[in-house]
Design a protein around this motif. Structure first.
Motif, PDB file in Angstrom:
ATOM      1  N   PHE A   1       0.828  -1.204   0.000  1.00 55.91           N
ATOM      2  CA  PHE A   1       0.000   0.000   0.000  1.00 55.91           C
ATOM      3  C   PHE A   1       0.865   1.258   0.000  1.00 55.91           C
ATOM      4  O   PHE A   1       0.501   2.279  -0.603  1.00 55.91           O
ATOM      5  N   GLY A   2       1.999   1.227   0.677  1.00 50.24           N
ATOM      6  CA  GLY A   2       2.876   2.380   0.753  1.00 50.24           C
ATOM      7  C   GLY A   2       3.907   2.448  -0.353  1.00 50.24           C
ATOM      8  O   GLY A   2       4.768   3.341  -0.331  1.00 50.24           O
ATOM      9  N   ASP A   3       3.851   1.547  -1.312  1.00 53.73           N
ATOM     10  CA  ASP A   3       4.806   1.548  -2.417  1.00 53.73           C
ATOM     11  C   ASP A   3       4.637   2.809  -3.266  1.00 53.73           C
ATOM     12  O   ASP A   3       3.521   3.289  -3.470  1.00 53.73           O
ATOM     13  N   VAL A   4       5.760   3.342  -3.753  1.00 52.62           N
ATOM     14  CA  VAL A   4       5.686   4.538  -4.590  1.00 52.62           C
ATOM     15  C   VAL A   4       4.970   4.254  -5.912  1.00 52.62           C
ATOM     16  O   VAL A   4       4.432   5.166  -6.534  1.00 52.62           O
ATOM     17  N   ASP A   5       4.983   2.997  -6.337  1.00 52.65           N
ATOM     18  CA  ASP A   5       4.245   2.597  -7.536  1.00 52.65           C
ATOM     19  C   ASP A   5       2.781   2.380  -7.158  1.00 52.65           C
ATOM     20  O   ASP A   5       2.455   1.442  -6.423  1.00 52.65           O
ATOM     21  N   LEU A   6       1.899   3.250  -7.643  1.00 50.58           N
ATOM     22  CA  LEU A   6       0.491   3.136  -7.290  1.00 50.58           C
ATOM     23  C   LEU A   6      -0.125   1.843  -7.808  1.00 50.58           C
ATOM     24  O   LEU A   6      -1.178   1.421  -7.333  1.00 50.58           O
ATOM     25  N   GLY A   7       0.519   1.217  -8.756  1.00 46.76           N
ATOM     26  CA  GLY A   7       0.010  -0.064  -9.239  1.00 46.76           C
ATOM     27  C   GLY A   7       0.051  -1.148  -8.181  1.00 46.76           C
ATOM     28  O   GLY A   7      -0.713  -2.114  -8.244  1.00 46.76           O
ATOM     29  N   ALA A   8       0.948  -0.975  -7.189  1.00 48.50           N
ATOM     30  CA  ALA A   8       1.028  -1.954  -6.093  1.00 48.50           C
ATOM     31  C   ALA A   8      -0.174  -1.865  -5.176  1.00 48.50           C
ATOM     32  O   ALA A   8      -0.383  -2.745  -4.341  1.00 48.50           O
TER      33      ALA A   8
END
Length: 280
Positions: A243-250
């Motif tokens: 959820f906190g990944d910089v990639d919003l796809g995650a």
């Protein structure tokens, strides 16, 4: 007057249920939509099961699932055993206050206490070194931040045993002593009265408490964050990281994990509802 009271007892909780159900159901529906890839804020509106397919093919997911189940099952079983024993002991000898001493402590605070006490540089390690039992922190067993989840299990057992004990003690207080007296009159020993009369009568209460403990152990985040290893993490930690990944796809991966956790715990809601209806 009686009819109005009966109507209130039947429907009085409906507004609260609608609010709670709407909030939970709405959040779950949104999480499910995002798990399918529906992320309009990121310019993604095409839905699919790519996140679920990627999870099922990920070794990290299966390692996290195994760790989550091991921690949840071990802590639930141990909490049930110790909680019931504590309730029986308090019922026999008193000390109700001491039984629930850990209940008011927030889980994150208690997790820090466990870390300070059981880590390799913690109080217990220093005590064993002072007594000459170990030569240093490296000789003390790894009980926190370990891949087996021992620190998490210790924390959950210490906390949830009190919860189970207080819950079972309430059921014991409501028991009709005539059942145990009748068994004693028929020649049953103390152990036979407990195992064949008392425990079967409070079994629904025990089952309901253990369902709640298992559900919490599966979904808690702060306990594995403080006491768990970097790898593998539990499913909740895995979800928060995604959820906190910089990639919003995650975000789809995070929501897929959350949906899987919620879906796996829904059958427990049925078990809990049935257990509460049978409580003494």
């Amino acid at each position: 007057m009686t009819r109005a009271r009966h109507s209130f007892e039947r429907w009085g909780a409906l507004p609260a249920l609608l609010v709670c159900g709407g909030l939970f159901g709405g959040g779950l529906a949104l999480a499910f939509a995002q798990s399918l890839g529906y992320l309009p804020f990121a310019g993604r509106t095409r839905v699919g099961v790519d996140a679920y397919r990627a999870l099922l093919g990920s070794s990290e997911f299966w390692a996290s699932l195994r760790l989550t189940l091991v921690v949840a099952l071990a802590s639930t079983l141990l909490s049930g055993v110790f909680g019931v024993l504590l309730a029986l002991l308090v019922r026999r000898r008193g000390g109700r206050f001491a039984l629930g001493v850990t209940l008011p402590i927030p889980h994150v605070v208690f997790a820090v206490v466990v870390l300070l006490a059981f880590s390799q540089s913690g109080l217990l390690s220093r005590a064993t070194h002072a007594l000459g039992w170990t030569n240093g922190p490296a000789d003390f067993p790894v009980l926190t931040n370990d891949p087996l989840g021992l620190g998490m299990i210790v924390h959950l057992v210490l906390k949830e045993s009190a919860f189970v004990g207080v819950t079972v003690l309430g059921a014991l207080a409501r028991l009709d002593p005539a059942f145990e007296d009748a068994a004693a009159t028929l020649g049953a020993t103390s152990w036979q009265r407990v195992s064949r009369v008392t425990l079967p009568l409070v079994a629904p209460t025990v089952a309901g408490a253990l369902v709640l403990v298992f559900a919490f152990a599966c979904a808690t985040y702060e306990v594995p964050y403080v006491l768990g290893a970097t790898f593998p993490g539990t499913l909740s930690v895995l979800a928060v990281r995604a959820f906190g990944d910089v990639d919003l796809g995650a975000r789809s991966t995070a929501m897929a994990i959350s949906v899987l956790i919620a879906a796996s715990l829904l059958p427990l809601v049925v078990v809990y509802a049935r257990a509460t209806r049978k409580r003494p």
